[in-house]
Design a protein around this motif. Structure first.
Motif, PDB file in Angstrom:
ATOM      1  N   GLN A  86       0.307   2.902   1.984  1.00 28.57           N
ATOM      2  CA  GLN A  86      -1.132   2.906   1.676  1.00 28.57           C
ATOM      3  C   GLN A  86      -1.647   4.339   1.557  1.00 28.57           C
ATOM      4  N   PRO A 119      -3.045   7.284  -0.599  1.00 26.17           N
ATOM      5  CA  PRO A 119      -3.663   7.510  -1.910  1.00 26.17           C
ATOM      6  C   PRO A 119      -2.972   8.662  -2.650  1.00 26.17           C
ATOM      7  N   MET A 168      -1.937  12.598   2.572  1.00 26.98           N
ATOM      8  CA  MET A 168      -0.822  11.958   3.260  1.00 26.98           C
ATOM      9  C   MET A 168      -1.385  11.048   4.345  1.00 26.98           C
ATOM     10  N   MET A 169      -0.514  10.302   5.000  1.00 23.42           N
ATOM     11  CA  MET A 169      -0.964   9.386   6.040  1.00 23.42           C
ATOM     12  C   MET A 169      -0.477   9.882   7.398  1.00 23.42           C
ATOM     13  N   PRO A 170      -1.139   9.429   8.478  1.00 20.17           N
ATOM     14  CA  PRO A 170      -0.760   9.940   9.805  1.00 20.17           C
ATOM     15  C   PRO A 170       0.688   9.640  10.185  1.00 20.17           C
ATOM     16  N   HIS A 226      -0.099   1.965  16.113  1.00 18.70           N
ATOM     17  CA  HIS A 226      -1.417   2.614  16.102  1.00 18.70           C
ATOM     18  C   HIS A 226      -1.539   3.590  14.946  1.00 18.70           C
ATOM     19  N   LEU A 227      -0.451   3.868  14.240  1.00 22.14           N
ATOM     20  CA  LEU A 227      -0.535   4.749  13.068  1.00 22.14           C
ATOM     21  C   LEU A 227      -0.596   3.942  11.768  1.00 22.14           C
ATOM     22  N   ARG A 228      -0.629   2.625  11.899  1.00 25.43           N
ATOM     23  CA  ARG A 228      -0.626   1.778  10.716  1.00 25.43           C
ATOM     24  C   ARG A 228      -2.053   1.585  10.224  1.00 25.43           C
ATOM     25  N   PRO A 229      -2.365   2.047   9.005  1.00 26.83           N
ATOM     26  CA  PRO A 229      -3.748   1.941   8.519  1.00 26.83           C
ATOM     27  C   PRO A 229      -4.140   0.490   8.273  1.00 26.83           C
ATOM     28  N   ALA A 230      -5.407   0.198   8.534  1.00 28.19           N
ATOM     29  CA  ALA A 230      -5.908  -1.160   8.333  1.00 28.19           C
ATOM     30  C   ALA A 230      -5.863  -1.560   6.864  1.00 28.19           C
ATOM     31  N   ALA A 231      -5.637  -0.602   5.983  1.00 33.06           N
ATOM     32  CA  ALA A 231      -5.592  -0.872   4.550  1.00 33.06           C
ATOM     33  C   ALA A 231      -4.529  -1.911   4.201  1.00 33.06           C
ATOM     34  N   ASP A 250      -4.050  -4.635   5.435  1.00 35.02           N
ATOM     35  CA  ASP A 250      -4.557  -5.995   5.563  1.00 35.02           C
ATOM     36  C   ASP A 250      -5.585  -6.337   4.496  1.00 35.02           C
ATOM     37  N   LEU A 251      -5.768  -5.445   3.530  1.00 32.11           N
ATOM     38  CA  LEU A 251      -6.767  -5.687   2.491  1.00 32.11           C
ATOM     39  C   LEU A 251      -6.083  -6.032   1.175  1.00 32.11           C
ATOM     40  N   TYR A 268      -9.677  -3.237  -1.016  1.00 30.75           N
ATOM     41  CA  TYR A 268      -9.384  -1.829  -0.739  1.00 30.75           C
ATOM     42  C   TYR A 268     -10.307  -0.922  -1.550  1.00 30.75           C
TER      43      TYR A 268
END
Lengths: 506, 505
Positions: B157, B159, B240-242, B445-450, B452-453, B458
């Motif tokens: 997820q 961007p 980037m993502m966490p 806890h590093l998994r973005p809620a995105a 689930d959309l 999104y």
């Protein structure tokens, strides 16, 4: 190297001070630039304090702050609160702006700073003044912040921020939102734009005047080399980040000292029930009497010993188990194995001290990001949030009993604590590393995304999409026309024949 | 802890091996699953290795790869689609088939099941590691140079605005003209359209094994940590993502002293120094004509050339050029007499060039090599040549430029100092995150809620639609009531007039 520090007043300064101390310990020189009138910023032996005159007094400044705190405890309808809050923010930002103008119009001071040839500026961009000054002096900046309101931080870092799962500040939403919450999340920034407009646009004209060209605030802020965010993903929800964003949440709970005799005695006397630490932060000194009485009553109903940091008038109904103190070593007390719970206003520093030490929290958010902080801890099952305006003595009592007796709160906060403390580098070392990095390399241009050079429609590829659509439409149009033409040729002949035939028959 | 490792053959394994060895030294039980047929894997490993019976032989593997590699000397296949579809197709199909063999080996699967691992450390190149992780419901750490297609966008997820993030294999930089942005966008659309087709075999195997239809997104989205062999000295800054960790430069360490043979070569080079030339461990032979041309160019410069080449010796090889079957690349580049580095610009080679601060002449052949070369070129640290079109003159000029033009040396030294200035060494960072996932059983806890959309949620299309509908309704109602009001106010007169008129009639 030589570091010019332009801090933000209040609790923000407290964790920045640790960084300045560490920089000093590593042989760097720090000059802290502050207005004559301050609350927390005082002269210390690990930096040089350089003050500049401002047109208000300490008394006036304090009164201004006091007024704000009072409003928080006043019940009123939503519109009234909003208007009052924006009025307060307006006043605060006017004071800060005047202070900034006094600095930036102080020719001799600017000249002095210019000739001191600093290597970099360390500043909290929640007041953009430090960055305007850095831009004027032409030296690289490191930001040290929790956030900038109105999403200015994500604009200035070009960090994507889909409103579908990233709650905006002050919305009190989590990362899982219902449809209506997502609507709210999208509309909320529009309402805040109004407040931000008068808080920030005046810095824009100040910067344009000083730099002698038209600049926007976002542009000025975008030149920061590295952004040190006082957050991490145990506390904040996971979201996209940029390469020049560094997360140093929990930087304030590193240094631990043994308790003084006074506090050691309190803790030892608490017996098997242990203690509860209660503080509403360094900015809140007084609570309306009625509220204070209610709180005191609830505190009296639990078996734990309460250490309450409170500088206001002593509530008359204070129970025996509650000890009022003017100041308490919060982090050290929370680190004691007898700490059972933490009643906090959920400022980010307090929250991190709760996380580090694994103490479940009862949260009474008052203003700013505190509501959001409380929400984050609540969704993770590590604390209970109370509404200070509506809460009764029973509510507070229940909340305290819940977080102390219900095992899940302790388990959750311990899990968060172990996740938070499991990191390859300590946040203070990380912060100091990046400050030194920017000094060594005179900025970090290789971390600046090319997105800064695009207009908004280019960034979102609207021009490309428009172009491709135009091509597709043109092709469709041509194909349609030629088909139509072809059809006319094939069948149209007959049609015309028929027509002419018809006309003949007439 | 107990760790399952599913690596990928080739140069990918070299760096992964370093991490796995260190983890093993730190007391973790490591089990590596590798096919019994491989180039580099399975040699002198000091941890448990589970061999996987596969149907193909080493000849098959070599045949398919050579077919692919040799094709690159004839026509370079630019872009994701042509690479995956044409000559590479057979090679990839072979890799995917390994996974089917793995799950047919009931004893092996049972053994892995019994082992109750804490995590899987995998190279997603052949997809099998992802399938294993999902099959055993284990948290996973992905180790990769870059993710093909749009699966990074979907799986993490993350961007990647196509306006300034060049797609993989596109050869664009982060500053693109309008035309380039159009092409970048088109390659993104092509990925979306054609990648599912390319990974069809892998997805079929996954669906069979998991006994439920899955997509590549389903395989990628449970990944706990994404580890990339790059950093922002090589890569352009991008979102980037966490849960992404950058460990570029993990392969270059302090140089060891040279062996006597190479020490002698270097010492004999005199003031002009040496040039190191290697097209990587995967390319063993160059078409004769090309090799002759290269040899000619090399003869024209005063430096001593150390050329790692296992093919037939070109007849026109000059005296200054020494052919060797193998060379200690990192140690040679670390020698102060190294003047330039001719490389195929694989990410390992590039990082050895950066670490040691040696300007490069790059001859990218396939895969991400074109992108790597482009990145070094835009930073003024090297010159890129097109292997198909280049003449002896081109190579000679390129070499002379990077050696004599001071700016190349300065730029690579600047990159080198930026790259080496980091709070933690990449190897330690990689080990930390693998252990982190083992300790905490993943990193939810590093998994973005995105994740689930849906895609329209999104992008908030439903919210925007809803708000638009409200605005339009309000506008419509206001318009209608205005219209009605107008009729009442003026319409009355109108009617009066009318009736007046009708009276006059």
């Amino acid at each position: 190297g030589k570091v010019l520090v332009f801090p933000m007043e209040g609790s923000h300064w407290l964790s920045m001070r640790d960084v300045v101390r560490e920089l000093h310990a590593r042989g760097h020189q720090a000059v802290v630039l502050a207005p004559e009138v301050t609350v927390h910023i005082k002269e210390e032996d690990f930096f040089t304090l350089q003050t500049y005159p401002v047109p208000y007094t300490r008394q006036g400044f304090r009164q201004q702050m006091m007024r704000n705190i009072k409003v928080v405890f006043e019940t009123g309808n939503y519109v009234k609160t909003f208007l009052e809050t924006s009025e307060i923010l307006k006043n605060i930002s006017t004071v800060l702006l005047r202070s900034c103008m006094n600095l930036l119009h102080n020719g001799s001071l600017l000249q002095h700073l210019n000739s001191s040839s600093f290597d970099m500026v360390l500043t909290d961009p929640v007041i953009p003044c430090g960055q305007v000054l850095a831009k004027y002096l032409g030296i690289p900046t490191v930001f040290f912040l929790r956030y900038i309101p109105c999403g200015i931080d994500s604009e200035a870092t070009q960090c994507p921020k889909p409103s579908s799962y990233i709650p905006n500040l002050l919305t009190m939403l989590s990362d899982h939102m219902t449809f209506l919450q997502r609507v709210k999340n999208m509309l909320y920034p529009l309402a805040l734009k109004y407040i931000c407009h008068f808080s920030f646009t005046r810095y824009e004209s100040l910067a344009s005047e000083l730099l002698q060209r038209e600049v926007s605030l976002v542009e000025v802020l975008s030149h920061a080399s590295v952004w040190l965010f006082r957050g991490d993903f145990v506390f904040d929800y996971p979201r996209p980040v940029m390469p020049n964003m560094v997360f140093i949440g929990g930087i304030n709970c590193v240094i631990k000292k043994p308790l003084s005799q006074e506090f050691e005695a309190y803790v030892n006397a608490s017996g098997e029930h242990g203690i509860v630490v209660f503080s509403l932060g360094s900015m809140v000194s007084e609570i309306p009497e009625k509220k204070a009485m209610e709180i005191a009553e609830a505190l009296g109903r639990i078996p734990q010993t309460l250490l309450w940091r409170y500088t206001g008038t002593r509530p008359s109904n204070l129970a025996k188990n509650t000890i009022l103190v003017k100041w308490l070593p919060q982090n050290d007390l929370l680190g004691h194995p007898k700490a059972r719970a933490f009643i906090t206003h959920s400022g980010s520093h307090g929250i991190y001290e709760g996380i580090c030490n694994g103490v479940p929290m009862v949260m009474m958010p008052l203003f700013g990001d505190q509501m959001d902080n409380a929400k984050r801890m609540e969704t993770r099952g590590a604390g209970v949030t109370l509404n200070v305006l509506e809460m009764t003595a029973d509510d507070l009592e229940n909340a305290l009993k819940t977080v102390i007796n219900n095992k899940s709160y302790k388990e959750n906060i311990m899990r968060l604590s172990s996740l938070h403390k499991d990191r390859p580098i300590e946040p203070l070392d990380l912060a100091v590393f990046w400050v030194e990095y920017v000094m060594r390399h005179k900025g970090a241009p290789h971390l600046r995304p090319a997105a800064h050079d695009l207009t908004w429609y280019q960034y979102h590829s609207l021009d490309v999409i428009g172009f491709l659509l135009a091509i597709v439409l043109t092709v469709v149009f041509i194909v349609y026309k030629s088909c139509a033409y072809g059809c006319r040729k094939c069948f149209g002949g007959k049609g015309r024949v028929k027509k002419s035939h018809k006309s003949k028959t007439h | 802890g107990r760790l399952l490792v599913v690596p990928m053959d080739g140069s990918h394994w070299f760096t992964m091996q370093m991490i796995v060895e260190k983890l093993s030294h730190r007391g973790h039980e490591v089990v590596v699953v590798i096919p019994e047929v491989s180039w580099h894997m399975g040699k002198s490993l000091n941890f448990t290795v589970k061999l996987l019976l596969v149907l193909n032989t080493l000849e098959d593997l070599n045949y398919h790869f050579k077919f692919f590699a040799h094709n690159q000397w004839k026509t370079q296949e630019v872009g994701m689609f042509s690479l995956l579809k044409h000559s590479g197709k057979g090679f990839f199909e072979l890799l995917f088939s390994h996974c089917r063999s793995l799950f047919k080996d009931k004893k092996l699967v049972e053994y892995l099941k019994q082992s109750s691992f804490d995590a899987v450390f995998l190279d997603p190149f052949d997809v099998c590691g992802l399938i294993l992780a999902k099959y055993f419901s284990l948290p996973s750490v992905v180790f990769s140079g870059g993710i093909f297609c749009h699966y990074l966008d979907e799986g993490a997820q993350c961007p990647s605005p196509p306006s300034y993030v060049p797609r993989i294999l596109s050869k664009f930089t982060d500053t693109m003209t309008f035309k380039e942005r159009v092409w970048n966008h088109l390659s993104y659309m092509k990925e979306r359209a054609f990648c599912p087709y390319f990974f069809k075999t892998a997805v079929e195997i996954a669906s069979e094994v998991l006994q439920t239809p899955v997509t590549m997104r389903d395989l990628f989205s449970p990944v706990s940590i994404w580890m990339f062999r790059t950093d922002f000295v090589l890569e352009f800054p991008r979102p980037m993502m966490p849960n992404m960790v950058y460990i570029g430069g993990i392969n270059c360490h302090q140089g060891k002293p040279l062996s006597k043979e190479f020490e002698a070569y270097v010492n004999a080079s005199g003031e002009h120094g040496i040039v190191v030339f290697s097209l990587g461990s995967m390319v063993s032979e160059i078409p004769e004509k090309k090799a002759m041309e290269i040899a000619e160019a090399l003869g024209r410069i005063p430096q001593t050339l150390l050329w790692r080449y296992t093919g037939t010796r070109p007849s026109n090889l000059a005296k200054n050029t020494i052919l060797v079957k193998w060379l200690p690349q990192n140690d040679l580049l670390g020698h102060p007499k190294a003047r330039a580095f001719i490389t195929h610009s694989g990410s390992h080679g590039i990082y050895e060039g950066i670490c040691n601060g040696v300007p490069m002449v790059m001859m990218p052949l396939f895969g991400d090599q074109m992108d790597n070369a482009k990145r070094m070129e835009t930073r003024g640290a090297g010159v890129t040549l097109n292997v198909l079109e280049m003449t002896a003159d081109d190579l000679e000029n390129a070499l002379k430029t990077v050696i004599n033009n001071k700016s190349y040396k300065e730029n690579i030294m600047r990159l080198s100092s930026l790259h080496k200035d980091r709070p933690i060494e990449p190897l330690d960072l990689a080990v930390f995150w693998v252990e982190y996932v083992m300790r905490h059983k993943g990193a939810p806890h590093l998994r973005p809620a995105a994740h689930d959309l849906t895609w329209y949620q999104y992008h908030s299309l439903d919210v925007i639609g809803f708000l638009l509908a409200i605005v339009l309704t309000v506008v419509f109602i206001v318009y209608k009531s205005c219209a009605y009001g107008c009729r009442k106010c003026f319409g009355g007169k109108g009617r009066v007039k009318k009736s007046h008129k009708s009276k006059t009639h």
